[in-house]
Design an enzyme around this catalytic site. Sequence first.
Site: not given
Lengths: 474, 474
Positions: A43, A379
Amino acid sequence: MSTFVVVGGDAAGMSAASKAKRDNPDLDVVVFERGEWVSYGACGLPYYIKGEIQSLEDLISVTPEQFREERDIDLRTGHDVVDIDPETRIVTARSSDGDVVQPYDHLLIATGSTAVTPPIDGIDREGVYTLGSMSDGKGLREYVSRARNDGNLQQPDRGPACHFLETCNGPIGIVGGGYIGVEMAEALAANDFEVHLFQRGDRILKQFSKATSETVLEHLHEQDVAVYLDTEIRELVGGESVEAIVANEERIPVEMVLVGTGVRPRTELAEAAGVELGKTGAIATDEYRETNVPDVYAAGDCAEAAHVVTGEPVYIPLALTANRHGRVIGQTVAGTPTMGGGVAGTAAVKAFDIEAARTGLLHDEALEAGFEPLTETIKAKSRAGYYPEGGTVQVTLTIDRPTGRILGGSLVSEYGEGAVHRSHALVGAVTEGNTVDELSNYDLAYAPPFNTTWDPVLTAAKVLSGKRQSPSGA
Amino acid sequence: MSTFVVVGGDAAGMSAASKAKRDNPDLDVVVFERGEWVSYGACGLPYYIKGEIQSLEDLISVTPEQFREERDIDLRTGHDVVDIDPETRIVTARSSDGDVVQPYDHLLIATGSTAVTPPIDGIDREGVYTLGSMSDGKGLREYVSRARNDGNLQQPDRGPACHFLETCNGPIGIVGGGYIGVEMAEALAANDFEVHLFQRGDRILKQFSKATSETVLEHLHEQDVAVYLDTEIRELVGGESVEAIVANEERIPVEMVLVGTGVRPRTELAEAAGVELGKTGAIATDEYRETNVPDVYAAGDCAEAAHVVTGEPVYIPLALTANRHGRVIGQTVAGTPTMGGGVAGTAAVKAFDIEAARTGLLHDEALEAGFEPLTETIKAKSRAGYYPEGGTVQVTLTIDRPTGRILGGSLVSEYGEGAVHRSHALVGAVTEGNTVDELSNYDLAYAPPFNTTWDPVLTAAKVLSGKRQSPSGA
């Protein structure tokens, strides 16, 4: 004395080997790894290629010597297991010194995955890379270094891809808009490469919510990454080396192509030994990660696992699952049978200056699994409105309308504004089958430097709870 | 037409009023607030005093005009409710224009809390402040501004308290090492005040784990805050104004003293109306936040609530609980009876450059509640070890040894390294009564820029699970 043999020395394999030996020092633990690296942090490769990590060795959490000397594990690198015989309980491994045979009492198949190379004409030209292994990472870093040395590039920075600058290197084509594609766009743009990213479907990061995908897409545009959606690559043209990507009716010149179109499980060895695959094409196991063949386990990127919401097997090859399942196999083999839990499909990604996470079943997956999903995206400010810093957290939450059960969520924010760590609030809810009203009532931490009084996750839950209760559902 | 009367116009009161009116526009909603401010973010006051927020108005999420005009709420500021008569269902409010009487069908008592002033000789001298209200905040900001203008101070910064610098203002004494004390130490040090913080007990932030307290204490020392533990203040000496703190055998000169020794619920009005208090001394309610008097509700800093772990009433006056319970009372009054859930005692605090959070029952609380607690503290990197940035997250986790149940946790990290948002992972586990093994198996988000493969929360769970299973428990 009992012998535990592990095939494959990355996350699942080395976790299992270490845990088994620690819990039962009398156990003989033998690991065969065909490469030279073990326990590598694949990763981290994009950050190595980017130049933020100086040495491949930095990605190694435990070295082969440490496994051998400190953990007393018989680790044999450069050994490719070519046969497993469950009848005689013997594996055969091939090295430059010839074949060795090794009896086992317990066996773990942790053969990992391999990068998919899609059937594109010219994909075997030079200059076409994938990113599945340490040597892939090494090659890409060398490519970047060469290009930088040829040009007049400075230290890598986090600036935008210099799509329109004369000093650019590249251009480079990235095929695939998943984790690898997005992370590599950042890594290459930071090195002043002009980056063109091609996605077959209508959005990038398709494992995330549509709202998250759109936010990340906008950000890639801001960073001058050229993104081509709904774009099928027809051919990689050139001479010996790749020179251009032919996509739709266009011909885009490139000097290098990175293919990041996913991985498939390495199952050939297991299949030849009579180990059954599941419907996902990866190795099927029970809750103890044991296969249909007694005392033969499988974990990591070669195996499927049950999803915590549906209970159905899925193939979601990620690092934590490999570590966790490897670890419980180690416990089991050492004498304490242990289940490792399912997967929630949780994932996180950084893309330039934003971060995103997802967990559980999102809208389309929930539909497919037979739920009646209700999804809302909100949001909210990442810190108190009056607090002098901060940004925006966007939360997409999906519930099952009849029951109110939390099925999944997808979050995105500026990097450092907590989309990823906030997703921690959803993993338990998804795993335990909590309802949206239960989640709404969670007493999450609040102080002005960290969130609004209602953390964005709670705001999403409140909105969805209201929407569910309204007769129109709107 | 039904009338909902609210006493007190802060978080609980205005949340209830707004939600009731939105869900049932036919309802008459009347709010009495004795001050001029409503819906103020008192949690933001330290940052206003620090100078990071320019105006007190910035702390107001919704103005009185917006409540009146946009939300159609009959909000009467400058009205002090002096009597509630549950027999006739009438409240009497006093304003500069005289008394008004107001009948109600439903009533919410949201009278909040008041700062405790400990019985210290000289505490009534000038220059002694508390921080419980907007006007307290205004006074403190004015004090800081005056001091800065008298001296030659620059813009506030985040530097250490200039304990040994000649250019310092102050010195200032802070009595109490809780949230307010710690946040105000930051606010004042950033304005170049020399800060002395006095704590009666043997550690600051006593609601957090000992390990967290120690980490924050070390950081305060690094920031040149002088912290005095186990220190009882004997007297505040001086003339008209305070001039020194006498503590233990020492006399520490100060120009100003801030007292932050907690709050107590304002219950006098409720008590006079026959509303019962609970054993914590705050107003007792049922799960719908209704008191013993029919149709009279209580929420926010004047009320107690059940703890999610023990089910026992506790007095933990924090902003989210006030908002959440206010909101469900609004829903109930509007016709949909709704319970608001208990409290987990979750809290977060920023102290200079570090952040901390806690939730549930920590070791001593768990002991007191009759559990057999097992506690472990671990330190882990906040991002992948090879990732170029990052810090350390310290996690203290407490479980019940016989059952493995997660009882609580306390986390601390550098500011921005995610201790607070990571605590989100624990709140659901604490609330739902998950075991440490269930938590260990949670599929939390991972990517190198955000954590190690096992997030520090999971590492703590793994360690504790192992400790629990070992025969010695060690």
